[in-house]
Scaffold this motif. Structure first.
Motif, PDB file in Angstrom:
ATOM      1  N   ARG A 152       0.967  -1.324   0.025  1.00 26.92           N
ATOM      2  CA  ARG A 152      -0.044  -0.202  -0.131  1.00 26.92           C
ATOM      3  C   ARG A 152       0.938   1.283   0.176  1.00 26.92           C
ATOM      4  O   ARG A 152       1.774   1.246   0.793  1.00 26.92           O
ATOM      5  CB  ARG A 152      -1.020  -0.129   1.160  1.00 26.92           C
ATOM      6  CG  ARG A 152      -1.898   1.120   1.250  1.00 26.92           C
ATOM      7  CD  ARG A 152      -2.917   0.799   2.279  1.00 26.92           C
ATOM      8  NE  ARG A 152      -3.944   1.603   2.684  1.00 26.92           N
ATOM      9  CZ  ARG A 152      -5.075   1.867   1.906  1.00 26.92           C
ATOM     10  NH1 ARG A 152      -5.195   0.734   1.233  1.00 26.92           N
ATOM     11  NH2 ARG A 152      -5.968   2.742   2.116  1.00 26.92           N
ATOM     12  N   PHE A 153       0.639   2.006  -0.893  1.00 33.53           N
ATOM     13  CA  PHE A 153       1.258   3.515  -1.023  1.00 33.53           C
ATOM     14  C   PHE A 153       0.169   4.653  -0.669  1.00 33.53           C
ATOM     15  O   PHE A 153      -0.925   4.569  -1.065  1.00 33.53           O
ATOM     16  CB  PHE A 153       1.814   3.789  -2.381  1.00 33.53           C
ATOM     17  CG  PHE A 153       2.500   2.444  -3.100  1.00 33.53           C
ATOM     18  CD1 PHE A 153       3.805   2.126  -2.835  1.00 33.53           C
ATOM     19  CD2 PHE A 153       2.115   1.453  -3.663  1.00 33.53           C
ATOM     20  CE1 PHE A 153       4.749   1.275  -3.200  1.00 33.53           C
ATOM     21  CE2 PHE A 153       2.456   0.530  -4.344  1.00 33.53           C
ATOM     22  CZ  PHE A 153       3.963   0.381  -4.009  1.00 33.53           C
ATOM     23  N   ILE A 154       0.586   5.457  -0.027  1.00 33.16           N
ATOM     24  CA  ILE A 154       0.074   6.739   0.385  1.00 33.16           C
ATOM     25  C   ILE A 154       0.570   8.019  -0.543  1.00 33.16           C
ATOM     26  O   ILE A 154       1.758   8.070  -0.491  1.00 33.16           O
ATOM     27  CB  ILE A 154      -0.035   7.015   1.698  1.00 33.16           C
ATOM     28  CG1 ILE A 154      -0.690   5.807   2.644  1.00 33.16           C
ATOM     29  CG2 ILE A 154      -0.905   8.191   2.054  1.00 33.16           C
ATOM     30  CD1 ILE A 154      -2.027   5.582   2.341  1.00 33.16           C
ATOM     31  N   ALA A 155      -0.367   8.771  -1.234  1.00 30.07           N
ATOM     32  CA  ALA A 155       0.229   9.912  -1.955  1.00 30.07           C
ATOM     33  C   ALA A 155      -0.773  10.959  -1.510  1.00 30.07           C
ATOM     34  O   ALA A 155      -1.841  11.063  -1.476  1.00 30.07           O
ATOM     35  CB  ALA A 155       0.651   9.312  -3.317  1.00 30.07           C
ATOM     36  N   HIS A 164       4.964   4.491 -11.633  1.00 35.65           N
ATOM     37  CA  HIS A 164       6.431   3.813 -11.646  1.00 35.65           C
ATOM     38  C   HIS A 164       6.449   2.965 -10.241  1.00 35.65           C
ATOM     39  O   HIS A 164       7.366   2.119 -10.397  1.00 35.65           O
ATOM     40  CB  HIS A 164       7.391   4.955 -11.576  1.00 35.65           C
ATOM     41  CG  HIS A 164       7.506   5.825 -12.790  1.00 35.65           C
ATOM     42  ND1 HIS A 164       7.727   7.028 -12.904  1.00 35.65           N
ATOM     43  CD2 HIS A 164       7.283   5.578 -14.075  1.00 35.65           C
ATOM     44  CE1 HIS A 164       7.606   7.533 -14.189  1.00 35.65           C
ATOM     45  NE2 HIS A 164       7.318   6.583 -14.953  1.00 35.65           N
ATOM     46  N   ALA A 165       5.948   3.173  -9.227  1.00 37.91           N
ATOM     47  CA  ALA A 165       5.941   2.692  -7.840  1.00 37.91           C
ATOM     48  C   ALA A 165       5.262   1.137  -8.170  1.00 37.91           C
ATOM     49  O   ALA A 165       5.767   0.110  -7.848  1.00 37.91           O
ATOM     50  CB  ALA A 165       5.360   3.111  -6.927  1.00 37.91           C
ATOM     51  N   LEU A 178      -4.356  10.013  -1.345  1.00 38.50           N
ATOM     52  CA  LEU A 178      -5.274   8.874  -1.783  1.00 38.50           C
ATOM     53  C   LEU A 178      -4.091   7.497  -1.507  1.00 38.50           C
ATOM     54  O   LEU A 178      -2.957   7.799  -1.278  1.00 38.50           O
ATOM     55  CB  LEU A 178      -5.240   9.093  -3.646  1.00 38.50           C
ATOM     56  CG  LEU A 178      -4.000   9.261  -4.321  1.00 38.50           C
ATOM     57  CD1 LEU A 178      -3.292   8.039  -4.655  1.00 38.50           C
ATOM     58  CD2 LEU A 178      -4.123  10.117  -5.392  1.00 38.50           C
ATOM     59  N   ALA A 179      -4.798   6.542  -1.749  1.00 37.95           N
ATOM     60  CA  ALA A 179      -3.961   5.289  -1.361  1.00 37.95           C
ATOM     61  C   ALA A 179      -3.996   4.270  -2.642  1.00 37.95           C
ATOM     62  O   ALA A 179      -4.925   4.245  -3.310  1.00 37.95           O
ATOM     63  CB  ALA A 179      -4.508   4.542  -0.171  1.00 37.95           C
ATOM     64  N   VAL A 180      -3.033   3.690  -2.994  1.00 38.16           N
ATOM     65  CA  VAL A 180      -2.819   2.828  -4.122  1.00 38.16           C
ATOM     66  C   VAL A 180      -2.295   1.546  -3.176  1.00 38.16           C
ATOM     67  O   VAL A 180      -1.292   1.479  -2.575  1.00 38.16           O
ATOM     68  CB  VAL A 180      -1.832   3.316  -5.226  1.00 38.16           C
ATOM     69  CG1 VAL A 180      -1.626   2.018  -6.291  1.00 38.16           C
ATOM     70  CG2 VAL A 180      -2.198   4.576  -5.782  1.00 38.16           C
ATOM     71  N   GLU A 181      -3.160   0.394  -3.595  1.00 37.53           N
ATOM     72  CA  GLU A 181      -2.797  -0.648  -3.046  1.00 37.53           C
ATOM     73  C   GLU A 181      -2.722  -1.698  -4.213  1.00 37.53           C
ATOM     74  O   GLU A 181      -3.440  -1.963  -5.015  1.00 37.53           O
ATOM     75  CB  GLU A 181      -4.095  -1.314  -2.092  1.00 37.53           C
ATOM     76  CG  GLU A 181      -3.846  -2.623  -1.386  1.00 37.53           C
ATOM     77  CD  GLU A 181      -4.948  -2.926  -0.279  1.00 37.53           C
ATOM     78  OE1 GLU A 181      -4.886  -2.552   0.726  1.00 37.53           O
ATOM     79  OE2 GLU A 181      -5.735  -4.063  -0.905  1.00 37.53           O
TER      80      GLU A 181
END
Length: 161
Positions: A19-22, A34-35, A77-80
């Motif tokens: 999970r990434f938070i941006a 890219h992540a 926002l979060a990307v999972e």
């Protein structure tokens, strides 16, 4: 339940959830893409190039939508990314309550077809997608794709992102 004498199922080295938070700003779009690409490569996920390109386009579209349409009420926002033995799931979550829907083709409009594109890429790959409400009143838009894509993808090409 396993039968006597069977070997327990082991997870593959690339399986897991990340999970990434941006911040909900334009620069987060290429950073998220890219992540996700780097994560898939680092984990050694056996994904065909055509499927990877489609997946990265989906990530770009979903993060772009969150930045453009949800940032006012959702500054982050979060990307999972969840990866199983034979599937990959990406989800973008924000705290805006509006539930988007894919617009149909309108040639007079220059934008607004991102979710239509996401839906079509997902359908062609043999996957599924949906929008769900979160417990905090926001939404999560997710796409699940099979790692083994349909044979028709062998002849199609996605532009490099």
């Amino acid at each position: 339940m396993e039968s006597p004498g069977s070997v327990p199922a082991r997870s593959l080295s690339y399986e897991g959830v990340w999970r990434f938070i941006a911040p909900a700003v334009e620069v987060s779009v290429p950073q998220a893409r890219h992540a996700v690409r780097d994560l898939i490569r680092r984990q050694g996920v056996p994904v065909r190039d055509e499927l990877l390109q489609g997946l990265l386009l989906i990530v770009s579209e979903l993060v772009t939508n969150a930045v453009r349409h949800a940032a006012l009420l959702s500054p982050e926002l979060a990307v999972e990314v969840a990866i199983g033995a034979d599937w990959i799931r990406v989800a973008v979550e924000d705290n805006h309550p509006y539930r988007p829907r894919a617009l149909e083709t309108d040639y007079a409009q220059t934008g607004g077809r991102g979710l239509l594109l996401v839906r079509e890429i997902t359908r062609e790959a043999g996957g599924s997608c949906d929008v769900e409400q979160t417990t905090t009143g926001g939404k999560v838009i997710w796409v699940m794709l099979p790692l083994e894509a349909p044979d028709r993808w062998a002849t199609s090409r996605w532009p490099n992102l």
